[in-house]
Design an enzyme around this catalytic site. Sequence first.
Site, mmCIF file in Angstrom:
data_model
loop_
_atom_site.group_PDB
_atom_site.id
_atom_site.type_symbol
_atom_site.label_atom_id
_atom_site.label_comp_id
_atom_site.label_asym_id
_atom_site.label_seq_id
_atom_site.Cartn_x
_atom_site.Cartn_y
_atom_site.Cartn_z
ATOM 1 N N ASN A 133 0.843 -1.205 0.000
ATOM 2 C CA ASN A 133 0.000 0.000 0.000
ATOM 3 C C ASN A 133 0.875 1.251 0.000
ATOM 4 O OD1 ASN A 133 -2.354 1.442 -0.103
ATOM 5 N ND2 ASN A 133 -3.184 0.675 1.828
ATOM 6 N N HIS A 153 -8.492 3.619 7.855
ATOM 7 C CA HIS A 153 -8.974 2.316 7.398
ATOM 8 C C HIS A 153 -10.394 2.039 7.880
ATOM 9 C CE1 HIS A 153 -4.756 1.295 6.354
ATOM 10 N NE2 HIS A 153 -5.325 0.467 5.515
#
Length: 495
Positions: free
Chosen positions: A350, A381
């Site tokens: 990521n 998140h």
Amino acid sequence: MAAEPQPSSLSYRTTGSTYLHPLSELLGIPLDQVNFVVCQLVALFAAFWFRIYLRPGTTSSDVRHAVATIFGIYFVIFCFGWYSVHLFVLVLMCYAIMVTASVSNIHRYSFFVAMGYLTICHISRIYIFHYGILTTDFSGPLMIVTQKITTLAFQVHDGLGRRAEDLSAEQHRLAIKVKPSFLEYLSYLLNFMSVIAGPCNNFKDYIAFIEGKHIHMKLLEVNWKRKGFHSLPEPSPTGAVIHKLGITLVSLLLFLTLTKTFPVTCLVDDWFVHKASFPARLCYLYVVMQASKPKYYFAWTLADAVNNAAGFGFSGVDKNGNFCWDLLSNLNIWKIETATSFKMYLENWNIQTATWLKCVCYQRVPWYPTVLTFILSALWHGVYPGYYFTFLTGILVTLAARAVRNNYRHYFLSSRALKAVYDAGTWAVTQLAVSYTVAPFVMLAVEPTISLYKSMYFYLHIISLLIILFLPMKPQAHTQRRPQTLNSINKRKTD
């Protein structure tokens, strides 16, 4: 009285288009996932068309902005239906901040509004929609847009609200001197190449791409003449796109086979929790976590290919003179699978989110940058409890790994054989540590996470705490950090 008929599958539980429901039934894949893949494949073909027929030399920037935005809005509505309203509301609210807020506060207001709205949506998915399991996950595009909104706001603040000498070299390079127009703002946030699966990118790079200056700008940055080119080259992304589509296909096959064979639910079944030996649990946890990766490899590599097909993502020339199209790459699979440290693993997973965290948090906060960056990452998140187990465990593992490296690594650098032993050992430890740390991230809830960690005797938590307590750590100053700026660099040169 006859029972109420049940739906034949869960695939209708989506707010997006149901046009592809027959295909969903045929493949046995949830409709929201089918919509996502089809949209990305259509985006891939649209990207080729965009690059070939709407070239910057023959098409105005406004037309390119408008087309990219219209396609993006359509894809969002197709995939998420009325949930897409959340995305549009956030974009409009933050553009109002962009226009009205002072440059000294624009980054603060944008950050708190974007993160606040995203957090409210995350909470609603858990406590209103019961973990979002039977509903379309609209938070993905919202998370990407939040990254872009905050990145842009900080870069506008750097360009208009701070002195050049107070910026780091990277902040100075990316600082924005003029606020974007409404069309530029919409295009940057909602363009069809990245609105569904990202990745986040810098506003300057995106505008250079739209205006046809992106590739030349990157070639000038790496000094193309020194790379052996006698004239300014015109690199094609076709080879990079084909390569990434190959990776995407392999990832899809692994997802349809390996992921289905080793679902994460295996980690809470009776055999794993009560009957398997501890070494067997270690190995099985590693296999299950490996099996959970292909869906990320698939989505992120396909998104990268879409951007490249449009002509966006060129990063320059490597040491061998090869053109690189990895500016927007979100992962490096080889480095992930061969990582010999927790840090190396995180740096290649990521990637664009890590860059965003560094841009808006790590480089800017005066105290405890590692801890605050982990907290921001967790909030971004979502609010699933499993995320916080992962990030709190990650802080412990990061500190412990740093202590071990600082105290023992130098003993293994005296010969190749010792270095090879060190690398092999740290690879195995890293892979097992990552599997243990990220398991709650995919399990989401508290109960399965506690069940898993109890079955593993909380071994990594205990080892990490013992290392932190008993190994000497490099002294960390708890006074305010002074980030490296152009002014501090120039001052050092004159000393």
